[in-house]
Write a protein that holds these residues in place. Structure first.
Motif, PDB file in Angstrom:
ATOM      1  N   ILE A 354      85.750  38.361  67.837  1.00 59.70           N
ATOM      2  CA  ILE A 354      84.770  37.572  68.589  1.00 59.70           C
ATOM      3  C   ILE A 354      83.354  37.977  68.205  1.00 59.70           C
ATOM      4  O   ILE A 354      82.467  37.119  68.002  1.00 59.70           O
ATOM      5  CB  ILE A 354      85.018  37.749  70.101  1.00 59.70           C
ATOM      6  N   ALA A 355      83.116  39.285  68.089  1.00 61.18           N
ATOM      7  CA  ALA A 355      81.785  39.771  67.717  1.00 61.18           C
ATOM      8  C   ALA A 355      81.403  39.311  66.311  1.00 61.18           C
ATOM      9  O   ALA A 355      80.246  38.950  66.045  1.00 61.18           O
ATOM     10  CB  ALA A 355      81.760  41.298  67.804  1.00 61.18           C
ATOM     11  N   GLU A 356      82.375  39.318  65.414  1.00 61.05           N
ATOM     12  CA  GLU A 356      82.112  38.851  64.043  1.00 61.05           C
ATOM     13  C   GLU A 356      81.751  37.374  64.030  1.00 61.05           C
ATOM     14  O   GLU A 356      80.770  36.964  63.375  1.00 61.05           O
ATOM     15  CB  GLU A 356      83.344  39.103  63.177  1.00 61.05           C
ATOM     16  N   TRP A 357      82.513  36.555  64.726  1.00 57.60           N
ATOM     17  CA  TRP A 357      82.274  35.109  64.710  1.00 57.60           C
ATOM     18  C   TRP A 357      80.951  34.732  65.366  1.00 57.60           C
ATOM     19  O   TRP A 357      80.321  33.738  64.986  1.00 57.60           O
ATOM     20  CB  TRP A 357      83.412  34.386  65.418  1.00 57.60           C
ATOM     21  N   THR A 358      80.537  35.490  66.377  1.00 54.21           N
ATOM     22  CA  THR A 358      79.313  35.166  67.114  1.00 54.21           C
ATOM     23  C   THR A 358      78.098  35.952  66.609  1.00 54.21           C
ATOM     24  O   THR A 358      76.980  35.739  67.089  1.00 54.21           O
ATOM     25  CB  THR A 358      79.493  35.446  68.612  1.00 54.21           C
ATOM     26  N   GLY A 359      78.292  36.878  65.667  1.00 55.73           N
ATOM     27  CA  GLY A 359      77.197  37.673  65.136  1.00 55.73           C
ATOM     28  C   GLY A 359      76.638  38.677  66.118  1.00 55.73           C
ATOM     29  O   GLY A 359      75.450  39.021  66.050  1.00 55.73           O
ATOM     30  N   ASP A 360      77.471  39.190  67.015  1.00 54.49           N
ATOM     31  CA  ASP A 360      77.022  40.145  68.029  1.00 54.49           C
ATOM     32  C   ASP A 360      77.326  41.566  67.547  1.00 54.49           C
ATOM     33  O   ASP A 360      78.416  42.110  67.782  1.00 54.49           O
ATOM     34  CB  ASP A 360      77.726  39.866  69.354  1.00 54.49           C
ATOM     35  N   ALA A 361      76.350  42.176  66.893  1.00 54.51           N
ATOM     36  CA  ALA A 361      76.555  43.509  66.320  1.00 54.51           C
ATOM     37  C   ALA A 361      76.774  44.565  67.395  1.00 54.51           C
ATOM     38  O   ALA A 361      77.555  45.504  67.202  1.00 54.51           O
ATOM     39  CB  ALA A 361      75.351  43.880  65.450  1.00 54.51           C
ATOM     40  N   GLY A 362      76.085  44.421  68.516  1.00 59.26           N
ATOM     41  CA  GLY A 362      76.233  45.398  69.600  1.00 59.26           C
ATOM     42  C   GLY A 362      77.648  45.407  70.165  1.00 59.26           C
ATOM     43  O   GLY A 362      78.237  46.470  70.397  1.00 59.26           O
ATOM     44  N   LEU A 363      78.185  44.239  70.386  1.00 53.23           N
ATOM     45  CA  LEU A 363      79.549  44.150  70.902  1.00 53.23           C
ATOM     46  C   LEU A 363      80.544  44.676  69.881  1.00 53.23           C
ATOM     47  O   LEU A 363      81.519  45.353  70.240  1.00 53.23           O
ATOM     48  CB  LEU A 363      79.882  42.695  71.257  1.00 53.23           C
ATOM     49  N   MET A 364      80.288  44.397  68.613  1.00 53.49           N
ATOM     50  CA  MET A 364      81.205  44.875  67.570  1.00 53.49           C
ATOM     51  C   MET A 364      81.232  46.394  67.542  1.00 53.49           C
ATOM     52  O   MET A 364      82.314  47.013  67.463  1.00 53.49           O
ATOM     53  CB  MET A 364      80.792  44.327  66.210  1.00 53.49           C
ATOM     54  N   ALA A 365      80.077  47.032  67.628  1.00 50.66           N
ATOM     55  CA  ALA A 365      80.020  48.495  67.597  1.00 50.66           C
ATOM     56  C   ALA A 365      80.701  49.091  68.826  1.00 50.66           C
ATOM     57  O   ALA A 365      81.437  50.080  68.724  1.00 50.66           O
ATOM     58  CB  ALA A 365      78.560  48.953  67.522  1.00 50.66           C
ATOM     59  N   LYS A 366      80.468  48.472  69.974  1.00 51.06           N
ATOM     60  CA  LYS A 366      81.069  48.953  71.220  1.00 51.06           C
ATOM     61  C   LYS A 366      82.594  48.861  71.153  1.00 51.06           C
ATOM     62  O   LYS A 366      83.319  49.801  71.512  1.00 51.06           O
ATOM     63  CB  LYS A 366      80.535  48.116  72.381  1.00 51.06           C
ATOM     64  N   GLY A 367      83.096  47.712  70.693  1.00 52.08           N
ATOM     65  CA  GLY A 367      84.535  47.528  70.596  1.00 52.08           C
ATOM     66  C   GLY A 367      85.161  48.432  69.564  1.00 52.08           C
ATOM     67  O   GLY A 367      86.273  48.953  69.764  1.00 52.08           O
ATOM     68  N   ASP A 368      84.471  48.651  68.450  1.00 52.21           N
ATOM     69  CA  ASP A 368      85.012  49.505  67.393  1.00 52.21           C
ATOM     70  C   ASP A 368      85.134  50.955  67.865  1.00 52.21           C
ATOM     71  O   ASP A 368      86.128  51.631  67.566  1.00 52.21           O
ATOM     72  CB  ASP A 368      84.115  49.418  66.157  1.00 52.21           C
ATOM     73  N   ARG A 369      84.138  51.444  68.593  1.00 50.01           N
ATOM     74  CA  ARG A 369      84.206  52.818  69.117  1.00 50.01           C
ATOM     75  C   ARG A 369      85.412  52.971  70.042  1.00 50.01           C
ATOM     76  O   ARG A 369      86.143  53.955  69.972  1.00 50.01           O
ATOM     77  CB  ARG A 369      82.922  53.162  69.872  1.00 50.01           C
TER      78      ARG A 369
END
Length: 576
Positions: A354-369
């Motif tokens: 979802i973060a990738e498709w929407t370009g939300d880098a903050g959410l991507m980092a949070k989810g990855d951690r």
């Protein structure tokens, strides 16, 4: 003239479509004539004459002269009751039409609706009764007018018992019709193989969800009639593969979000908040609606914080609410813990997409951690099919072969209608498509063998093997599966026989046998990978935002599969 002026003024001041209302009914109504009469014991219908008249077509308009009618009588100690079968499950009520009679007095009539014959003949007031009037009235008393029609009830049912309660009286009946309420949508998706039983299972799953697509997406049309988010995932997958219409889905997902202020869990169940995220990922794959997905990002980010705060080190520790995978595992805390850990991995993987498709880098980092943390703890699945399935789907299986064997052990025994979908998905992930088709045919097909026209909230497979049919009076000494089976919230007749979470075979067959799966939002890229197993041929359609994908597979004499594909422009097809 004065009356006409007043009426014109009223209509000009108050819009006809509204009258201060904030909601317009999204559903269509259709009147359904009975398909047959169920033969009742002689003592229950001794006062009935010409019951077959109820099978004649009725256009809704009574006449002063109605010679060919059914008559219910309670004179001389007789009982007047009829039991009609509409042929398949309905959502709505019934219409009773009473033609002219000698007495103009309103007459008391009992109406009892049932998803089975057994339920229609049950009594909510009987000692030890499991039949209920919860969520929707299905057993009630009404008064029939003279020379008029009456619409009553709003439940899920296939059968309707109508019994005259007025003493020493006669009631002529011109018609007993079902009033079906449904969302008027075409079945864009399709599935047709050389195995009728498998085809019927696909179609029954589709119809089960269609009935539950009311003003919101419900889990059951008799009960609970609520937006249960875990239930929604199989339903959304069915809708995506059959209807391709997502308005009721979005409306229901938004309702779940708006009625679940954080840090609370959706429906009071942490797993259901996880399913909410996964549903949004899968919905976007099928719909391609990135803008709608962006509207969820704020809540999704704060929900991810809640997931992180509920960890005990690397372990999920979601207390303060009901811990539930499905009902059969609800008293197995170790299984639930294993399932929750795997489901949380699946949720964070969805967050990453979802973060990738929407370009939300903050959410991507949070989810990855969070994903890296929870992957460090890998509890045993304890041999349960539910937790084994989630372990395989999340990549958390300690031994993939052992987890696959746990799902296959006993075949359909131990399957559940909800998590059975994920068991099928896990078998597909392990390449066990042949076994999955056989189990699908045995488990969901057993409901059809018993007379089901929609899939149930639960099926104990061993009970199903010994049960009598649900569309007949249960013979003496036979096992009444609706009255005597079920547990937890679905004991006996309270058991829902039209439950959307049981529709998993429909999307599974479209995704893995027909073999059409989107891998990029909105079907920008689609994998076509058929697995016919013992089937000789299969063809069908899958709706996309750009139009229908049409696929046909035929197994050749040498065992190879010949495939034909038609797809709209703008869709990249990857064959496997």
């Amino acid at each position: 003239m004065i009356l006409k002026k007043v009426l014109f003024w009223a209509l000009s001041v108050v819009p006809v479509a509204g009258f201060a209302s904030n909601q317009v009914d999204e559903l269509k109504r259709e009147f359904i004539s009975p398909a047959r009469l169920v033969e009742l014991p002689a003592e229950q219908c001794s006062g009935v004459s010409n019951a077959g008249a109820l099978l004649r077509p009725f256009d809704g308009q009574l006449a002063v002269s109605s010679p060919d009618v059914c008559v219910l009588s309670t004179r001389e100690g007789r009982r007047g009751a009829v039991l009609v079968d509409f042929g398949k499950e309905l959502c709505g009520g019934i219409e009773l039409a009473a033609p002219i009679r000698g007495s103009q007095k309103a007459m008391k009539v009992r109406v009892c609706l049932g998803e089975s014959v057994s339920e229609a003949l049950s009594d909510v007031n009987a000692e030890g009764a499991t039949a209920t009037n919860e969520h929707s009235l299905r057993d009630f008393t009404v008064e029939m007018p003279w020379l008029g029609t009456l619409e009553v009830g709003n439940s899920g049912f296939r059968f309707a018992l109508v019994e005259l309660l007025e003493p020493e009286a006669e009631l002529p009946l011109r018609a007993v019709r079902g009033v079906l309420r449904y969302r008027d949508l075409p079945y864009l998706g399709s599935f047709e193989s050389n195995d009728k039983r498998v085809n019927d299972i696909w179609q029954t799953g589709a119809y089960t969800v269609h009935l539950n697509m009311q003003n919101y997406l419900w889990d059951g049309v008799k009960r609970d009639r609520l937006v249960w988010v875990g239930d929604l995932h199989p339903e959304v997958m069915t809708i995506a593969n059959v209807f391709g219409d997502y308005e009721v889905v979005k409306k229901s997902l938004d309702f779940a979000r708006e009625t679940s202020p954080l840090p609370g869990w959706m429906n009071g169940i942490a797993a259901y908040s996880m399913w909410w995220v996964i549903i949004h990922r899968d919905l976007c794959l099928y719909s391609g609606d990135i803008e709608y997905l962006k509207q969820q990002l704020d809540y999704m980010g704060r929900l991810t914080d809640c997931f992180a705060e509920g960890l005990d080190g690397d372990k999920e520790n979601y207390g303060g609410a009901q811990r539930l995978l499905d009902w059969p595992t609800s008293e197995k805390p170790d299984v639930i813990h294993s399932g929750y850990q795997s489901l949380l991995v699946m949720t964070m993987e969805a967050i990453g997409q979802i973060a990738e498709w929407t370009g939300d880098a903050g959410l991507m980092a949070k989810g990855d951690r969070l994903l890296k943390k929870i992957r460090r703890h890998n509890p045993p699945t304890c041999g349960a099919k539910q937790s084994a399935a989630l372990a395989l789907l999340s990549g958390m299986a300690r031994n993939r072969g052992a987890e696959r064997d746990a799902i296959l052990a006993g075949g359909a025994s131990g399957f559940s209608t909800f998590y059975g979908y994920y068991m099928l998905e896990a078998l597909a992930a392990e390449g066990s498509h042949d076994e999955a088709i056989d189990i699908l045919s045995d488990y969901w097909g057993r409901m059809l063998d018993l007379g089901a026209t929609t899939f149930w909230e639960d099926l104990d497979y061993e009970h199903g093997l010994k049960a009598a049919r649900i569309d007949e009076i249960v013979p003496e000494g036979a096992f009444d599966i609706h009255k005597s089976s079920g547990d937890y919230c679905y004991k006996g007749h309270r058991h829902s026989f039209c439950h959307g979470w049981a529709s998993g075979p429909t999307p599974w067959l479209s995704r893995h046998v027909l073999g059409v799966r989107p891998v990029k939002p909105g079907f920008a890229e689609v994998v076509v990978e058929p697995h016919l197993g013992r089937l000789e041929s299969v063809e069908g359609t899958v709706p996309t935002p750009k139009g229908l994908i049409r696929v046909k597979h035929i197994k050749t004499a040498g065992g190879k599969v010949k495939t034909e594909i038609e797809a709209p422009e703008g869709i990249k097809i990857v064959r496997k």
